[in-house]
Write a protein that holds these residues in place. Structure first.
Motif, PDB file in Angstrom:
ATOM      1  N   THR A  47       6.373   2.206  -5.283  1.00  0.00           N
ATOM      2  CA  THR A  47       5.932   4.084  -6.238  1.00  0.00           C
ATOM      3  C   THR A  47       4.742   3.680  -7.130  1.00  0.00           C
ATOM      4  OG1 THR A  47       8.723   3.612  -6.728  1.00  0.00           O
ATOM      5  CG2 THR A  47       7.053   4.563  -8.601  1.00  0.00           C
ATOM      6  N   PHE A  48       4.426   2.815  -7.311  1.00  0.00           N
ATOM      7  CA  PHE A  48       2.790   2.261  -7.559  1.00  0.00           C
ATOM      8  C   PHE A  48       2.000   2.472  -6.855  1.00  0.00           C
ATOM      9  CE2 PHE A  48      -0.652  -0.401  -8.990  1.00  0.00           C
ATOM     10  CZ  PHE A  48      -0.943   0.278 -10.240  1.00  0.00           C
ATOM     11  N   PHE A  49       2.044   2.270  -5.674  1.00  0.00           N
ATOM     12  CA  PHE A  49       0.995   2.291  -4.995  1.00  0.00           C
ATOM     13  C   PHE A  49       0.656   3.719  -3.978  1.00  0.00           C
ATOM     14  CE2 PHE A  49       0.984  -2.587  -3.515  1.00  0.00           C
ATOM     15  CZ  PHE A  49       0.061  -2.945  -5.195  1.00  0.00           C
ATOM     16  N   PHE A  50       2.292   4.574  -4.463  1.00  0.00           N
ATOM     17  CA  PHE A  50       2.674   5.679  -3.872  1.00  0.00           C
ATOM     18  C   PHE A  50       1.640   6.730  -4.862  1.00  0.00           C
ATOM     19  CE2 PHE A  50       4.520   9.725  -4.192  1.00  0.00           C
ATOM     20  CZ  PHE A  50       4.346  10.214  -2.695  1.00  0.00           C
ATOM     21  N   PHE A  51       1.768   6.779  -5.928  1.00  0.00           N
ATOM     22  CA  PHE A  51       1.229   6.889  -7.070  1.00  0.00           C
ATOM     23  C   PHE A  51      -0.557   7.080  -7.098  1.00  0.00           C
ATOM     24  CE2 PHE A  51       5.247   7.515  -9.694  1.00  0.00           C
ATOM     25  CZ  PHE A  51       5.216   8.610  -9.420  1.00  0.00           C
TER      26      PHE A  51
ATOM     27  N   ALA B 261      -2.203   6.442  -4.247  1.00  0.00           N
ATOM     28  CA  ALA B 261      -2.379   7.018  -2.907  1.00  0.00           C
ATOM     29  C   ALA B 261      -2.571   8.150  -3.167  1.00  0.00           C
ATOM     30  CB  ALA B 261      -1.699   6.262  -1.613  1.00  0.00           C
ATOM     31  N   VAL B 262      -1.938   8.973  -3.290  1.00  0.00           N
ATOM     32  CA  VAL B 262      -2.092  10.532  -4.157  1.00  0.00           C
ATOM     33  C   VAL B 262      -2.926  10.781  -4.722  1.00  0.00           C
ATOM     34  CG1 VAL B 262      -0.297  11.801  -4.530  1.00  0.00           C
ATOM     35  CG2 VAL B 262       0.742  10.108  -2.656  1.00  0.00           C
ATOM     36  N   GLY B 263      -2.851   9.964  -5.879  1.00  0.00           N
ATOM     37  CA  GLY B 263      -4.031  10.632  -6.949  1.00  0.00           C
ATOM     38  C   GLY B 263      -5.360  10.249  -6.435  1.00  0.00           C
ATOM     39  N   GLY B 264      -5.297   8.990  -5.576  1.00  0.00           N
ATOM     40  CA  GLY B 264      -6.791   8.602  -4.754  1.00  0.00           C
ATOM     41  C   GLY B 264      -7.135  10.000  -3.702  1.00  0.00           C
TER      42      GLY B 264
ATOM     43  N   PHE C 248     -10.056  12.551   7.874  1.00  0.00           N
ATOM     44  CA  PHE C 248     -10.289  10.797   6.840  1.00  0.00           C
ATOM     45  C   PHE C 248     -10.169  10.648   6.588  1.00  0.00           C
ATOM     46  CE2 PHE C 248     -13.541   7.315   6.021  1.00  0.00           C
ATOM     47  CZ  PHE C 248     -12.861   6.797   7.339  1.00  0.00           C
ATOM     48  N   VAL C 249     -10.327  11.162   5.180  1.00  0.00           N
ATOM     49  CA  VAL C 249      -9.493  11.057   3.895  1.00  0.00           C
ATOM     50  C   VAL C 249      -8.101  10.576   4.133  1.00  0.00           C
ATOM     51  CG1 VAL C 249      -9.530  11.972   1.271  1.00  0.00           C
ATOM     52  CG2 VAL C 249     -11.754  11.740   2.303  1.00  0.00           C
ATOM     53  N   VAL C 250      -7.140  11.256   4.249  1.00  0.00           N
ATOM     54  CA  VAL C 250      -6.055  11.778   4.278  1.00  0.00           C
ATOM     55  C   VAL C 250      -5.267  10.644   5.046  1.00  0.00           C
ATOM     56  CG1 VAL C 250      -4.418  13.158   5.286  1.00  0.00           C
ATOM     57  CG2 VAL C 250      -5.666  14.315   4.068  1.00  0.00           C
ATOM     58  N   ALA C 251      -6.105  10.784   6.547  1.00  0.00           N
ATOM     59  CA  ALA C 251      -5.451   9.490   7.003  1.00  0.00           C
ATOM     60  C   ALA C 251      -5.536   7.968   6.653  1.00  0.00           C
ATOM     61  CB  ALA C 251      -5.742   9.608   9.163  1.00  0.00           C
ATOM     62  N   SER C 252      -7.172   7.951   5.873  1.00  0.00           N
ATOM     63  CA  SER C 252      -7.110   6.168   5.593  1.00  0.00           C
ATOM     64  C   SER C 252      -5.683   6.406   3.877  1.00  0.00           C
ATOM     65  CB  SER C 252      -8.608   6.477   4.763  1.00  0.00           C
ATOM     66  OG  SER C 252      -9.511   6.872   5.505  1.00  0.00           O
ATOM     67  N   PHE C 253      -5.775   6.833   3.468  1.00  0.00           N
ATOM     68  CA  PHE C 253      -5.077   7.422   1.866  1.00  0.00           C
ATOM     69  C   PHE C 253      -3.542   6.977   2.724  1.00  0.00           C
ATOM     70  CE2 PHE C 253      -8.099   8.480  -0.174  1.00  0.00           C
ATOM     71  CZ  PHE C 253      -8.895   7.219  -1.491  1.00  0.00           C
ATOM     72  N   ARG C 254      -3.192   7.767   3.397  1.00  0.00           N
ATOM     73  CA  ARG C 254      -1.689   7.842   4.091  1.00  0.00           C
ATOM     74  C   ARG C 254      -1.377   6.097   4.575  1.00  0.00           C
ATOM     75  NH1 ARG C 254       3.551   9.960   5.546  1.00  0.00           N
ATOM     76  NH2 ARG C 254       4.164   8.157   5.495  1.00  0.00           N
ATOM     77  N   HIS C 255      -2.003   6.168   5.487  1.00  0.00           N
ATOM     78  CA  HIS C 255      -2.262   4.394   6.668  1.00  0.00           C
ATOM     79  C   HIS C 255      -2.802   3.365   5.588  1.00  0.00           C
ATOM     80  CE1 HIS C 255      -2.922   1.702   9.972  1.00  0.00           C
ATOM     81  NE2 HIS C 255      -3.854   1.410   9.625  1.00  0.00           N
ATOM     82  N   ALA C 256      -3.639   2.931   4.186  1.00  0.00           N
ATOM     83  CA  ALA C 256      -3.813   2.554   3.474  1.00  0.00           C
ATOM     84  C   ALA C 256      -2.150   1.978   2.961  1.00  0.00           C
ATOM     85  CB  ALA C 256      -4.110   2.438   2.616  1.00  0.00           C
TER      86      ALA C 256
END
Lengths: 110, 131
Positions: free
Chosen positions: B105-109, B111-114, B74-82
Motif C-alpha cells: 500500500t505504501f509503495f502504491f501511494f 508510485a502514484v504520488g511520484g 516513459f514516466v507513466v510506464a516507469s512508475f507502473r513498472h516500478a
C-alpha cells in the motif's frame, strides 16, 4: 542466479533512486534557473557522478537481463550453456554500455 | 525447450486459478516491460543526441510533442513498472501478511504520488509556464 538477483537489486535501485532523480530533474527543468543549477551542481559533484554512473549501469543491467527474461518467457534459452552465456553477456554488455555512455557524456569521445 | 503442445503456455494457464485472470495480468506486465524497453532506449538515445543538457535545451526538447509525448509515456510506464516490480519483491520476501499489505500500500501511494509529480513537472514544461 547472480543475474537474477542483480535484476531485482537494480530494479529496486532504479525504482527509488532512479525515479527520484528523474522526477527531480523534470521538476528542476520546469522550475527557475536556480532550481536547474542546483540539480546540475549536485550531479556534477563526485558523489553525484557516482550516483548517476551507478544508475546508468543499473539501467543497462536491468534492461539487458530484462530482455533475457522476456526471451526466456517464450520458453527459449534454458539450456545450461546458452543460459549461462546469456547471463554473462548481460554483465559484460551493461559494463560496456555504461562505459561507452559516460565516455561520450564526459566528452572523452565526441 | 518447448512448453506448449496445441495451446501456448500462457493459453494453458489463462482463466485458471482462483482469480481467473492471473495469466492476463502476467501478459500485461510483459507488454509493459517491452514498451518500457523501447522508451528507455529512446530516453538514453535522446540524452546522447541532444546538443547539450542545459535547462534551455532540455525545456526546448520537452516542449515539442516529439519529446513531451514519449517522455509522458516513459514516466507513466516507469512508475507502473516500478510498482509491479516492487510488488513482486515484497510478495516474495515479506512473510507477514500484514506487513506485506502495508508495504504494498505504501509503495502504491509513493508510485502514484511520484508519477503525478513527474507528470506535473513535464506538463509545466510542455505547456510553457516558464519562459
Amino acid at each position: 542466479m547472480l543475474v537474477s538477483i542483480l535484476h531485482r537489486i537494480t530494479g529496486a535501485g532504479l525504482s527509488f533512486l532512479g525515479l527520484a532523480m528523474l522526477t527531480w530533474w523534470l521538476l528542476a527543468a520546469a522550475g527557475s534557473a536556480e532550481d536547474y543549477t542546483l540539480f546540475t551542481d549536485v550531479v556534477t559533484q563526485w558523489f553525484g557522478r557516482v550516483v548517476l554512473i551507478g544508475l546508468t549501469w543499473a539501467f543497462f543491467q536491468h534492461l539487458l537481463s530484462g530482455i533475457r527474461h522476456l526471451v526466456m518467457d517464450t520458453g527459449q534459452g534454458f539450456e545450461l550453456g546458452v543460459n549461462k552465456a546469456s547471463a554473462i553477456l548481460t554483465i559484460i554488455g551493461s559494463l560496456l554500455l555504461t562505459a561507452a555512455l559516460w565516455a561520450f557524456l564526459l566528452g572523452v569521445v565526441k | 525447450m518447448s512448453l506448449g503442445d496445441s495451446a501456448s503456455a500462457l493459453g494453458k494457464v489463462e482463466h485458471t486459478g482462483s482469480a481467473k485472470h492471473g495469466g492476463g495480468h502476467w501478459l500485461n506486465e510483459k507488454v509493459l516491460s517491452a514498451g518500457l524497453l523501447l522508451l528507455g532506449v529512446w530516453f538514453i538515445a535522446s540524452l546522447v543526441m541532444l546538443p547539450a543538457l542545459n535547462q534551455r535545451t532540455v525545456v526546448q526538447w520537452l516542449r515539442d510533442p516529439t519529446g513531451a509525448i514519449p517522455m509522458a509515456l516513459f514516466v507513466v510506464a516507469s512508475f507502473r513498472h516500478a510498482l509491479d516490480g516492487m510488488k513482486t519483491v515484497v510478495d516474495d520476501y515479506v512473510v507477514d501478511e500484514g506487513n506485506r499489505f502495508a508495504l504494498n500500500t505504501f509503495f502504491f501511494f509513493i508510485a502514484v504520488g511520484g508519477g503525478a509529480l513527474a507528470l506535473f513537472a513535464l506538463a509545466r514544461i510542455a505547456f510553457g509556464a516558464q519562459g
